[in-house]
Design an enzyme around this catalytic site. Structure first.
Site, PDB file in Angstrom:
ATOM      1  N   GLU A  30      66.646 -66.946  44.671  1.00  0.00           N
ATOM      2  CA  GLU A  30      65.826 -66.397  45.754  1.00  0.00           C
ATOM      3  C   GLU A  30      66.724 -66.132  46.954  1.00  0.00           C
ATOM      4  OE1 GLU A  30      63.489 -64.954  48.401  1.00  0.00           O
ATOM      5  OE2 GLU A  30      62.686 -65.283  46.372  1.00  0.00           O
ATOM      6  N   TYR A 212      37.032 -60.541  52.259  1.00  0.00           N
ATOM      7  CA  TYR A 212      36.563 -61.574  51.344  1.00  0.00           C
ATOM      8  C   TYR A 212      37.092 -62.929  51.814  1.00  0.00           C
ATOM      9  CZ  TYR A 212      41.175 -60.408  49.306  1.00  0.00           C
ATOM     10  OH  TYR A 212      42.510 -60.117  49.111  1.00  0.00           O
TER      11      TYR A 212
END
Length: 395
Positions: A30, A212
């Site tokens: 990463e 939502y």
């Protein structure tokens, strides 16, 4: 077999977990200084839960998600309902899982924990500059000059993938011309009459608003998009609330109230890429957004990355170093057609379903009025009901 995965996001960790459970020794590289997931809300259709269960983290994600009862498409100027697809009862029976929403971090964390438990080596501050292939191996060359060797390398490093740039050399992503603004609103500041257990999309002429609940219902996820012809990519830039409110003067009463709840807005210009036929080069392959970045309109980006991971893991099960090029070709062949269709459908949904105006909007409304619930289930079956990626690989 040693596998190197570039990218520690959802797709990269899912691939790492699938490969580790297939018997590979896995290293994840990463580039940032922390393994985390940027962003806010994400939608998970049943196909995602089929994949998560195969990866062994389905229950952990379900513990963090909000199960949604309805997908609603509303007229954003008149507040009228255009279509509503129930997601309980017959939907869950047909597709085998709920439709849910979750904060991206609440999907990333179970994958990260499971990778640690599976012995995956997780390395941060490990940005890739290039890879080098040999006859029986591939080497990741890092920004500090370190070299990490494996028998295969998977590029799961996003839409601006360094691995893809070397493998395909196809330049920058396609800028869609759509600008999105996002905000998270504490649910205790949302009026009770606006707290719907639904993914609701308000469609207007060249714009739409989606909202939502996420984070176990603690926040309302707001995302409002304008087809404004933007030509320069932008990612996560803070914008004043007044600017967002001024961009959408034609909203009806409900979406206007929702928009006014937003604070700490950030903006992105949405990008994707055209489908391509090449995902592999000998011992190197692409996965997730590095292979098939898509607009958010079909809510399938993460779902398709999870499917990728399951297929890859199945094909690596029992593989030795000499098998790698063939197994990676089989993985790409199994995934290309489905993900290409999802990419193109996502584009069409923005054009024909969410953003039409005038006569095109009238025709859309008339078409939606003819659909029964079964018709709607049939329309999404190829996405939500897909399970063929769960078939065992060639061990």
């Amino acid at each position: 077999m040693d596998l190197v995965i570039v990218g520690g996001g959802i797709g990269g960790l899912a691939a790492a977990l699938a490969a580790a459970r297939a018997g590979c020794r896995v290293t994840v590289l990463e580039r940032r200084d922390v393994m985390s997931e940027l962003g806010a809300g994400i939608q998970l259709a049943p196909n995602a839960f089929h994949a998560l269960d195969r990866l062994g983290v389905g229950d952990a994600v379900r513990d963090r998600c909000v199960r949604i009862e309805t997908l609603r498409l509303m007229d954003g100027t008149s507040d009228e309902t255009l279509a509503a697809m129930p997601l309980t009862g017959a939907y869950r029976t047909r597709f085998g899982h709920p439709y849910a929403v979750v904060h991206r971090a609440d999907l990333h964390r179970p994958l990260l924990d499971a990778c640690r438990d599976a012995g995956v080596e997780l390395r941060v501050d490990s940005g890739l500059t290039r890879y080098e292939q040999g006859a029986v191996d591939v080497t990741a060359v890092l920004a500090d000059g370190e070299r990490v060797r494996g028998h295969a390398l998977i590029g799961a490093d996003g839409i601006r993938s360094t691995v893809r740039a070397q493998l395909l050399g196809d330049g920058e992503p396609r800028v869609s011309g759509h600008t999105i603004y996002r905000s998270l609103v504490p649910m205790d500041s949302v009026p009770q009459e606006l707290r719907w257990n639904a993914v609701t999309l308000w469609a207007g002429p060249k714009w739409h608003l989606v909202h939502y609940p996420i984070a176990s219902g603690e926040f309302l996820n707001l995302a409002v998009t304008r087809d404004d012809g933007a030509r320069q990519a932008v990612a996560g830039v803070p914008v004043p609330r007044e600017r967002v409110l001024g961009e959408f003067p034609g909203l009806g009463s409900y979406p206007r109230r929702l928009l006014e709840l937003g604070r700490d807005w950030r903006t992105w210009v949405l990008c994707d890429r055209d489908p391509v036929g090449t995902w592999t080069e000998a011992r190197v392959a692409l996965l997730g957004d590095a292979a098939h970045p898509m607009l958010q309109y079909a809510a399938q980006g993460a779902c398709q990355a999870l499917e990728d991971a399951v297929v890859l893991g199945g094909l690596l099960d029992g593989a030795g170093p000499d098998d790698v090029p063939q197994r990676l070709e089989k993985y790409a062949a199994a995934r290309r057609e489905r993900t290409a269709k999802a990419q193109l459908v996502a584009r069409r949904m923005g054009e024909r379903l969410y953003h039409p105006q005038g006569r095109a909007a009238t025709e859309r409304n008339a078409m939606l009025a003819t659909l029964s619930t079964t018709d709607m289930y049939d329309a999404v079956h190829w996405l939500h009901g897909e399970r063929t990626f769960l078939a065992p690989g060639v061990g």
